[in-house]
Motif scaffolding. Structure first.
Motif, PDB file in Angstrom:
ATOM      1  N   ALA A  54       0.800  -1.229   0.000  1.00 51.85           N
ATOM      2  CA  ALA A  54       0.000   0.000   0.000  1.00 51.85           C
ATOM      3  C   ALA A  54       0.830   1.275   0.000  1.00 51.85           C
ATOM      4  O   ALA A  54       0.272   2.368  -0.119  1.00 51.85           O
ATOM      5  CB  ALA A  54      -0.935   0.009   1.209  1.00 51.85           C
ATOM      6  N   ALA A  55       2.138   1.156   0.153  1.00 52.72           N
ATOM      7  CA  ALA A  55       2.977   2.351   0.330  1.00 52.72           C
ATOM      8  C   ALA A  55       2.973   3.269  -0.879  1.00 52.72           C
ATOM      9  O   ALA A  55       3.292   4.453  -0.760  1.00 52.72           O
ATOM     10  CB  ALA A  55       4.407   1.942   0.679  1.00 52.72           C
ATOM     11  N   GLY A  56       2.598   2.758  -2.037  1.00 54.88           N
ATOM     12  CA  GLY A  56       2.570   3.600  -3.232  1.00 54.88           C
ATOM     13  C   GLY A  56       1.290   4.408  -3.384  1.00 54.88           C
ATOM     14  O   GLY A  56       1.173   5.202  -4.321  1.00 54.88           O
ATOM     15  N   ASP A  57       0.356   4.233  -2.478  1.00 59.97           N
ATOM     16  CA  ASP A  57      -0.897   4.993  -2.524  1.00 59.97           C
ATOM     17  C   ASP A  57      -0.622   6.398  -1.993  1.00 59.97           C
ATOM     18  O   ASP A  57      -0.349   6.587  -0.805  1.00 59.97           O
ATOM     19  CB  ASP A  57      -1.958   4.295  -1.668  1.00 59.97           C
ATOM     20  N   ALA A  58      -0.710   7.380  -2.868  1.00 64.04           N
ATOM     21  CA  ALA A  58      -0.299   8.745  -2.516  1.00 64.04           C
ATOM     22  C   ALA A  58      -1.363   9.531  -1.766  1.00 64.04           C
ATOM     23  O   ALA A  58      -1.091  10.666  -1.346  1.00 64.04           O
ATOM     24  CB  ALA A  58       0.088   9.501  -3.780  1.00 64.04           C
ATOM     25  N   ARG A  59      -2.540   8.965  -1.571  1.00 65.64           N
ATOM     26  CA  ARG A  59      -3.582   9.714  -0.857  1.00 65.64           C
ATOM     27  C   ARG A  59      -3.157   9.959   0.589  1.00 65.64           C
ATOM     28  O   ARG A  59      -2.655   9.062   1.260  1.00 65.64           O
ATOM     29  CB  ARG A  59      -4.901   8.959  -0.939  1.00 65.64           C
TER      30      ARG A  59
ATOM     31  N   SER B  64      13.094   4.293  -2.909  1.00 60.55           N
ATOM     32  CA  SER B  64      12.241   4.082  -4.075  1.00 60.55           C
ATOM     33  C   SER B  64      12.198   5.311  -4.974  1.00 60.55           C
ATOM     34  O   SER B  64      12.353   6.447  -4.524  1.00 60.55           O
ATOM     35  CB  SER B  64      10.824   3.736  -3.617  1.00 60.55           C
ATOM     36  N   ASP B  65      11.940   5.072  -6.258  1.00 63.92           N
ATOM     37  CA  ASP B  65      11.730   6.166  -7.197  1.00 63.92           C
ATOM     38  C   ASP B  65      10.316   6.726  -7.109  1.00 63.92           C
ATOM     39  O   ASP B  65      10.032   7.803  -7.640  1.00 63.92           O
ATOM     40  CB  ASP B  65      11.984   5.689  -8.633  1.00 63.92           C
ATOM     41  N   ASN B  66       9.433   5.979  -6.453  1.00 60.12           N
ATOM     42  CA  ASN B  66       8.043   6.402  -6.326  1.00 60.12           C
ATOM     43  C   ASN B  66       7.924   7.396  -5.165  1.00 60.12           C
ATOM     44  O   ASN B  66       8.302   7.075  -4.037  1.00 60.12           O
ATOM     45  CB  ASN B  66       7.159   5.176  -6.068  1.00 60.12           C
ATOM     46  N   PRO B  67       7.418   8.603  -5.414  1.00 59.96           N
ATOM     47  CA  PRO B  67       7.385   9.623  -4.348  1.00 59.96           C
ATOM     48  C   PRO B  67       6.590   9.203  -3.110  1.00 59.96           C
ATOM     49  O   PRO B  67       7.007   9.513  -1.986  1.00 59.96           O
ATOM     50  CB  PRO B  67       6.729  10.828  -5.026  1.00 59.96           C
ATOM     51  N   ALA B  68       5.471   8.525  -3.303  1.00 62.57           N
ATOM     52  CA  ALA B  68       4.657   8.122  -2.149  1.00 62.57           C
ATOM     53  C   ALA B  68       5.387   7.078  -1.315  1.00 62.57           C
ATOM     54  O   ALA B  68       5.422   7.162  -0.081  1.00 62.57           O
ATOM     55  CB  ALA B  68       3.308   7.573  -2.624  1.00 62.57           C
TER      56      ALA B  68
END
Length: 245
Positions: free
Chosen positions: A168-173, A208-212
């Protein structure tokens, strides 16, 4: 021998809501929006007063559904203190979770009611796959609540919980990200072994490259790296070792 406390007097939903209304403060209601809490259905009762009322009423599960159905913000908070966790059904938990519309009701039910239910662990599994922002947050608020309050469960379920964190860590909400970080940090506070695992997961997320995902990792690392946290988990590790001697 100390006298046993007498059970609380029964109370109906209308009486409970009247007690909430008597404790309402317009200034408190006016300040809710600052914390991201909708005030359209709020009375303006501080949490300490809701908890005090819950203690006064005691666990009276017959009240819970009517209080919830009232839609009043504080009445839904009060549900956490009057419902009986042992009597909760999966259907009831799922219904309330689907109707979460703010973080405060979500977190209060997860930390004061749902985490005491025998269905808690399976709801984490189910809710972590939900799409709704507060439904998904509920999975991680519940996981954090168990990490803080459940002193008897071994490490394995919490290690499994880290897999939900990763997923779930990529969920930016906003409310999901904060819930995921909260669960990761709470798991890392339990003991030295889980702290090490949480650090490993947080470090991978921070890279990670993903900001969230990166935000969750860095937020958790700031907390887990604090000297007070390291000292606490080191002490808990010694305590566990002594019990096993």
């Amino acid at each position: 021998m100390a006298a046993k406390k007498s059970p609380p007097d029964s109370i109906d939903p209308a009486q409970a809501i009247a007690l909430l209304k008597s404790a309402a403060r317009p200034a408190h209601r006016a300040g809710l929006a600052r914390y991201g809490i909708p005030d359209a259905h709020a009375l303006g009762v501080p949490m300490r007063d809701i908890q005090a009322l819950g203690k006064r009423i005691g666990r009276q599960p017959a009240l819970a559904q009517s209080l919830w159905d009232s839609g009043i913000y504080e009445a839904r908070l009060l549900v956490a203190f009057v419902a009986d966790p042992a009597l909760l059904t999966v259907t009831q938990m799922d219904r309330w979770c689907r109707q979460f519309d703010n973080w405060a009701v979500c977190d209060t039910l997860c930390l004061h009611l749902f985490d005491r239910s025998p269905h808690a662990w399976e709801r984490i599994e189910a809710w972590s796959r939900r799409h709704g922002e507060f439904e998904k947050r509920a999975a991680f608020a519940l996981l954090a609540g168990l990490a803080v309050h459940d002193r008897h469960t071994p490490d394995a379920p919490f290690l499994a919980g880290l897999a939900h964190v990763d997923a779930a860590a990529g969920d930016a909400r906003n409310f999901v990200s904060k819930g995921v970080s909260w669960a990761l940090r709470a798991i890392g506070h339990r003991n030295a072994a889980l702290h090490a695992e949480a650090i490993t997961h947080a470090s991978a997320l921070a890279a990670s490259d993903n900001p969230a995902r990166r935000w969750v990792g860095k937020d958790a690392l700031r907390d887990l790296g604090r000297a007070t946290v390291r000292a606490k988990v080191a002490k808990s590790g010694k305590g566990r070792a002594q019990k096993n001697v």
